[in-house]
Scaffold this active site. Structure first.
Site, PDB file in Angstrom:
ATOM      1  N   HIS A 255      40.524  46.295  40.513  1.00 59.49           N
ATOM      2  CA  HIS A 255      41.811  46.012  40.196  1.00 59.49           C
ATOM      3  C   HIS A 255      42.399  46.860  38.861  1.00 59.49           C
ATOM      4  CE1 HIS A 255      39.817  43.027  37.752  1.00 59.49           C
ATOM      5  NE2 HIS A 255      40.822  43.224  37.023  1.00 59.49           N
ATOM      6  N   ASP A 290      35.999  44.253  44.483  1.00 62.02           N
ATOM      7  CA  ASP A 290      36.485  44.562  43.472  1.00 62.02           C
ATOM      8  C   ASP A 290      35.626  45.191  42.343  1.00 62.02           C
ATOM      9  OD1 ASP A 290      38.889  44.548  41.726  1.00 62.02           O
ATOM     10  OD2 ASP A 290      38.229  42.705  40.818  1.00 62.02           O
ATOM     11  N   SER A 372      38.305  42.862  31.862  1.00 61.85           N
ATOM     12  CA  SER A 372      38.162  43.362  33.302  1.00 61.85           C
ATOM     13  C   SER A 372      37.086  44.430  33.306  1.00 61.85           C
ATOM     14  CB  SER A 372      39.090  43.325  34.243  1.00 61.85           C
ATOM     15  OG  SER A 372      39.679  42.067  34.450  1.00 61.85           O
TER      16      SER A 372
END
Length: 512
Positions: A255, A290, A372
């Site tokens: 993402h 992911d 992230s």
């Protein structure tokens, strides 16, 4: 016609025996005409009426001057009725006067008793009083005189020399006391500012050595962590990553770079610890886990992260999270491992096509947007997870619920992406939803793909999977994680519930 008063016209007594008065007619001269009134004459008075209302015998005038010996019967007042006398009569022992109601004086001003004032009471006796004193008259107001000036005081002989000397002595004493107090205050109270103060520094310690375990880990890992910057037309995103190979391979989250993957005009750059910006390319990405791998060129001897193992993580073990939260690169946060094997669903949004369920490591180390893709490191400075998601509070900050992808699950996916640019996952051909009721807890089958592994294993719609490959299943996310982490082509045991009974079976996942 006149009412008889006991005498005739010439003084002749015309009363009847017994003193009863009668009406008598006056004799008129003969041949005399008399006008008769136009109203009827009175009827004669009856003897009983004359007895009650007539004058007593011997009385001629209008008022009686002597006690009357009238023997006519007088009105007699009868005794009151006993009931009325008891209701309206005076109580026993009261006086003959009417008693005033105690509340009759409410609201009336009571007059204060006055002294015996001879001027107000004419009946008061004469007495001696104090003689009148003359009233002293006040002196007339005078205008203030002119104020004295310095010349009048010193040279005008308006004030005596002794008074001037006394004032001079008092002034000298005041000046002497004030000077002594000022001198004493200056000696006791130190001044606020000075040029003699120099701040000292302790240089005895070794400033280069890390002074905590977190500082030691940060020093060992910080050079292998990078910030990732994606800029597209009218949008941008930031994230983190870390170097996993000297050839320039960098591991991050899908993402983080989804915008660059979907928009070929977007600019993708990697920023190293020394602020060097280098263009990067996408090697491969996996929206179902992911994870994504980037590669940079022309970077000499990049610092590579040391990968550890997430299989032996302990609850409460200290960990350190690296990343660029909110674009603040080279940020370090510390915490502990709060839980492992936590199924967390990641849903796609406007900026990312990630649709995954991760078997996450839960930590209370702060993980905010921008963390992230950064590494989660243990106390040995080894990477045990990839920071992926966090639950944010009402104000947008971390609330101590961060999640990282275990490095043991990421390794085979990363190797497949570097080798093939893509990755295949295991699947059993069913769609499920979570079920929780008084009878069963698990993942309920909503539909079964015809010819798939689940149909071949005898699974039907509305069956509830309660265990898969030795892992208890309490939700649909947990079953998705268990199936995805299974090896393709290898038979695994599972357990399901149907119509109040539990069945055991085996199933062989296949590639998606």
């Amino acid at each position: 016609m006149n009412v008889a008063d006991g005498t005739g016209p010439q003084g002749e007594d015309t009363s009847t025996p017994g003193g009863d008065a009668q009406f008598a007619r006056r004799e008129e001269p003969p041949n005399t005409q008399r006008l008769t009134p136009g109203r009827p004459r009175h009827s004669p008075v009856s003897p009983s009426t004359a007895q009650v209302f007539g004058r007593p015998s011997g009385v001629r005038g209008s008022f009686a001057t002597t006690p009357s010996s009238h023997s006519a019967p007088q009105p007699h007042v009868a005794d009151p009725d006993p009931v009325l006398a008891e209701a309206f009569g005076r109580p026993p022992g009261s006086d003959e006067t009417l008693q005033r109601d105690p509340l009759a004086s409410y609201g009336q001003a009571e007059d204060e008793p006055r002294g015996n004032d001879p001027w107000r009471d004419p009946e008061s006796p004469a007495r001696l009083v104090d003689p009148a004193l003359p009233t002293a008259s006040s002196a007339p107001a005078t205008d203030p005189g002119p104020k004295l000036g310095v010349r009048d005081v010193l040279l005008g002989n308006r004030i005596s020399w002794s008074a001037l000397a006394t004032l001079a002595i008092i002034a000298l004493l005041i000046a002497l006391v004030g000077g002594l107090m000022g001198r004493w205050t200056a000696e006791v109270a130190a001044p606020l500012t000075t040029d003699s103060v120099e701040l000292s520094t302790d240089d005895s310690g070794d400033g280069s050595a890390p002074r905590s375990s977190v500082a030691e880990v940060a020093r060992a890992v910080e050079k292998s962590v990078v910030a990732i910057d994606v800029r597209a037309s009218g949008a941008y995103s930031t994230g983190s990553g870390f170097v996993i190979d000297k050839a320039g391979y960098i591991l991050t989250n899908n993402h983080v770079i989804s915008m660059a993957a979907n928009d070929k005009s977007a600019k993708l750059e990697v920023i190293f610890f020394d602020r060097q910006r280098v263009a990067a390319r996408i090697v491969g990405r996996d929206p179902k886990t992911d994870l994504a791998v980037l590669k940079v060129e022309n970077v000499k001897n990049p610092t590579v992260s040391v990968l550890g193992s997430s299989a032996d993580l302990q609850i409460g073990e200290e960990v350190v999270a690296f990343g660029s939260p909110l674009g603040l690169n080279r940020t370090v946060t510390s915490g502990i491992v709060s839980a492992t094997n936590r199924a967390v669903a990641l849903t796609p949004d406007a900026e990312s096509d990630t649709d995954a369920v991760i078997d996450a490591i839960q930590t209370d180390a702060s993980i905010n947007p921008g963390n992230s893709g950064g590494p989660l490191v243990n106390a040995d400075a080894k990477v045990v997870g990839i920071n992926t998601a966090g639950r944010l509070g009402a104000g947008g900050g971390s609330i101590g619920l961060g999640f990282a992808i275990p490095i043991d699950e990421a390794k085979p996916i990363v190797e497949a992406l570097i080798r093939d640019g893509k990755v295949n996952h295991a699947q059993i051909g069913i769609n499920v939803s979570s079920v929780r009721n008084e009878r069963v807890l698990g993942a309920q089958v909503r539909n079964v793909v015809s010819g798939g592994p689940a149909e071949r294993a005898g699974v039907r719609e509305n069956d509830v999977v309660t265990s898969f490959n030795g892992r208890p299943i309490e939700s649909a996310d947990e079953l998705n994680v268990a199936v995805r982490t299974a090896k393709i082509g290898e038979e695994v045991p599972f357990q399901y519930w149907r119509d109040g009974r539990t069945f055991n079976g085996t199933i062989t996942p296949q590639s998606d």
